[in-house]
Each structure stands twice: as C-alpha cells, then as structure tokens.
Design an enzyme around this catalytic site. Structure first.
Site, PDB file in Angstrom:
ATOM      1  CG  ASP A 174      -8.587  13.448  -6.731  1.00 29.52           C
ATOM      2  OD1 ASP A 174      -8.207  13.076  -8.004  1.00 29.52           O
ATOM      3  OD2 ASP A 174      -8.387  14.388  -6.336  1.00 29.52           O
ATOM      4  CG  ASP A 227       2.175   0.338  -3.594  1.00 32.10           C
ATOM      5  OD1 ASP A 227       1.504  -1.068  -3.385  1.00 32.10           O
ATOM      6  OD2 ASP A 227       2.974   0.681  -3.044  1.00 32.10           O
ATOM      7  CE1 TYR A 271       6.031   4.462  -3.696  1.00 36.05           C
ATOM      8  CE2 TYR A 271       5.908   2.299  -4.689  1.00 36.05           C
ATOM      9  CZ  TYR A 271       5.283   3.265  -3.882  1.00 36.05           C
ATOM     10  OH  TYR A 271       3.898   3.206  -3.128  1.00 36.05           O
ATOM     11  CE  LYS A 328      -4.036  15.231  -7.263  1.00 34.29           C
ATOM     12  NZ  LYS A 328      -5.667  15.157  -6.733  1.00 34.29           N
ATOM     13  CG  ASP A 380      -2.825  -3.193  -1.697  1.00 35.86           C
ATOM     14  OD1 ASP A 380      -2.446  -3.985  -2.486  1.00 35.86           O
ATOM     15  OD2 ASP A 380      -2.357  -3.046  -0.531  1.00 35.86           O
TER      16      ASP A 380
END
Ligand code: NAD
Length: 369
Positions: A228, A252, A137, A196, A256
């Site tokens: 994952d 992020d 980001y 990852k 959620d």
C-alpha cells in the site's frame, strides 16, 4: 546463424502492433526465421482452445516469442480454462517464465503526457520485476463458472489460495539483485522488495527469504516496503525507486500504475524470462478492444519489446540500442499516436508510427506526414 522467433499476435490490437514490430525486425540486418501462430480468442475461435498444442510447440521450439495481446470482453462468460487470458498464463507456466521485467522509462519528449507533474517524472527510469508463476494466480480456485451463464451455481463462497515456495522467491530475488547491479554499471544499485508482511504469512516468508538472498549482494541496497505504501510512493516520489521486486498480484497492479507515470501504457515493453534467459516479449498492455481495428494503437511498446528480446534472449545488444535510438528519434521528430499526442505534435496512426521507426533505423529523415 538465424534466430527462430515465434510470432503470436493474438487478439484486438495485438495483430496491428505486432505487424509493425515485425516490420522493424525485418529492417535490421539480422537473420530471423519467423513463424506465426494463433493464440487467445483467435485460437479459441479456430481450434476451440486459447493455447492449442501446435502454438505451444512452436513457442517451445523458438529462441524467443514475440507476443501481442489476448482477450476480448465477448469471452467474459466462457469457462475460465477457455478464456483467452489463459493462453498467457499457460505459456508462462509451460515455458517456465518466472521473471517479468517491466522497465518504466519516461522519455523527455513525453514528460507532459504523464498525469503527474513533469518534475516528478522527468528522467524516470525504474525497473519492476514481477514474479510470474506463483502467488494467488496459481493457487487453487474453488467454484466453477458455467459456460452459459457465467455464474457460480449454488455457491455461497469462493476463494483463491496464496502460496510461495522458498526456491520461487530465491530465484526472483537473484534476478532483482543482479538487475540492480547491471543497471548500476556492475556494482551497487537498490532493490525495493514489496510485500504485505504485516498481514499475510506468505509475504512475511517472502520478506525473510529476500533478506537472506541479499546476504550475497552486499553492494546492493535493499529496502522492504508494504504494497500500500509502495502504491503511494510510486505517485509521490517515483524517482526514489530503482528496481522493485514483488509477487505476481502486487506486480500486476504496480506495473500498470508505473506505466501511467510514463504517459501511456502504449510505450511500455516487457520481458518474461526463464532460468536460461529464453523469453517471451510483449507490450505491458492488453488487447484494447475499445480501439481495435481503428489503426490508432501505439506500436512502440511492442517495438521496444523487440529491443528487449534482442538484448535479453538473442545477445544482440547493438541491434537493441539501434531500435531504442530509432524510437527516440521518432519521438524527437514530434510523431505521436493519439494516446501520447499533445498540442504541437503530429498525430499519426499505428502503421505510420511503425514506418517512421523503420525510416529512423535505416537513417532516413523522419517527417510528420
Ligand atoms: P488494455 O491494456 O487492453 O487497455 C487499457 C486502456 O489502455 C484502454 O483504454 C486502451 O485503449 C488503452 N491502450 C492499451 N494499449 C494501448 C496502445 N498500444 N495504444 C493506445 N492505447 C492503448 O486493458 P483492458 O481494457 O483492461 O483489457 C482489455 C483486454 O485485454 C481484456 O480482455 C484483458 O483481459 C486483456 N489483457 C490482456 C493482457 C495480455 O495479453 N498480456 C494484458 C492485460 C489485459
């Protein structure tokens, strides 16, 4: 001593839910000096920029910032720098808010609001710590949208760069290990570092550095998990987690996902802290343009963000406990905004929910109206 709080309601439901949170602050016997400023789309309309200099100055001078939410689909075609969401990225950057703490707690009364089986979420109490000022980001986006058509004229490709430095990873790892200890009563706890590393260099580095910091926290258990798998485990066996620490983008998404485990994103507070625990406090959700202005938004995430503000930045843990108890009392009395409503409970709007928390705080009996 009075505490200076910058109030930045923002857009959409932001103004509605922050009004209720301010009402709750005023019901505490504490001295707050509050000042309100525009941010996001509202600031763009008034000043041509989502984070005007005056708003940033107010936020910098405050002891803590209470933030609502920013954004609206009508700004989707604006050039990136002027979009409302840039305000929150700018505040994080300028205030040095590198650690985002999002507790995901399943209240006993809301176990049935979760889309998972009640036994999977009953008693759930996990903390997601998301690094906030690095990662993809804050890389280098290439390609510019135009203000008029929202396209990339003549472009054949676009990319964003993912990057983390050692100090950035070290400081967030320290926050995670210390939080795990605190939650375990001073010693112990578990941190799951999500990466990852099997595909991305950046996250192999992340994993190595987190492992090195762990050497200073021998009492805290550390596990590494690919993102994952973490996404899968969060819906399969969420109670196996304690503290999750991860980068900006994975955090992020996972936060959620964790939000939905608890029934509604309208219940989840968050804190974004700098190195000295000064912070910005906001609900985990966005500006919800689909329900804005209807008086039905759940204000509890914002009210619980005030509790986090009192605990993390203002050293008022008793006041934080009082707010959290008042929220529990309101839920126990059966009051529900539509997002958490179920058969047999009383459906109330934003304002009635705020009033009920104030009533509970001041020792009044809560009756569904
Ligand atoms: P959102 O979180 O605003 O809404 C997602 C869904 O959850 C919607 O159906 C909404 O009605 C519901 N919801 C959210 N908060 C609620 C509450 N308090 N009570 C009841 N229901 C609630 O996410 P979105 O729709 O993807 O984004 C809308 C806008 O918000 C976009 O412009 C986005 O960029 C922005 N956004 C801002 C922030 C922020 O300000 N920090 C965070 C996320 C999204």
């Amino acid at each position: 001593m009075s505490m200076k709080i910058a109030i930045l309601p923002g857009d959409g439901i932001g103004t509605e839910i922050v009004a209720e949170a301010v009402k709750v602050m005023q019901a505490l016997d504490l001295r707050f000096e509050t000042e309100t400023a525009l941010v996001g789309g509202a600031a763009y309309e008034a000043h041509g920029h989502p984070l005007p200099e005056s708003t940033l100055k107010l936020a910098k001078a405050a002891d803590a910032v209470l933030f609502g939410a920013v954004g609206d689909w009508k700004y989707d075609k604006l050039e990136r720098a002027l979009r409302p969401e840039q305000a929150i990225l700018g505040l994080r950057k300028h205030l040095g808010l590198f650690a985002n703490l999002r507790p995901a707690l399943c209240y006993a009364e809301l176990t049935h609001a979760s889309s998972l089986k009640p036994e999977l979420v009953a008693g759930l109490d996990i903390l997601i710590i998301r690094e906030l000022t690095g990662d993809i980001y804050f890389g280098q986006p290439r390609g510019r949208r135009t203000a008029t058509d929202g396209l990339f004229p003549g472009a054949e490709e676009a990319f964003d760069t993912m990057r983390y430095t050692r100090p950035e990873i070290e400081r967030i790892a320290h926050v995670a290990f210390q939080a795990a200890r605190k939650r375990a009563g001073g010693k112990g706890g578990k941190v799951t570092s999500v990466d990852k590393a099997n595909v991305l260099e950046t996250f192999q580095f992340w994993k190595d550095v987190v492992g090195q910091v762990h050497a200073q926290y021998a009492d805290v258990e550390l596990e590494h998990m690919y993102v994952d798998n973490a996404a899968m485990q969060l819906v399969k066996a969420p109670k196996n987690f304690d503290v999750i620490v991860t980068g900006n983008m994975f955090g992020d998404i996972l936060s959620d996902e964790a939000a939905m485990l608890t029934g509604s994103i309208g219940m989840l507070p968050s804190a974004s802290l700098d190195a000295a625990d000064k912070g910005l406090y906001e609900p985990s959700h966005g500006s919800a343009p689909d329900i804005a202005g209807k008086g039905v938004a759940n204000p509890l995430a914002t009210i619980l963000s005030v509790a986090m503000m009192l605990r993390y930045s203002l050293e008022q843990p008793e006041a934080a406990d009082r707010i959290e108890s008042a929220v529990r009392a309101v839920l126990a009395a059966g009051l529900r905004t539509p997002d958490i409503w179920s058969e047999g409970t009383a459906k109330v709007g934003t304002r009635a929910m705020g009033d009920a928390v104030v009533a509970a705080l001041t020792g009044k009996t809560i009756t569904p109206s």
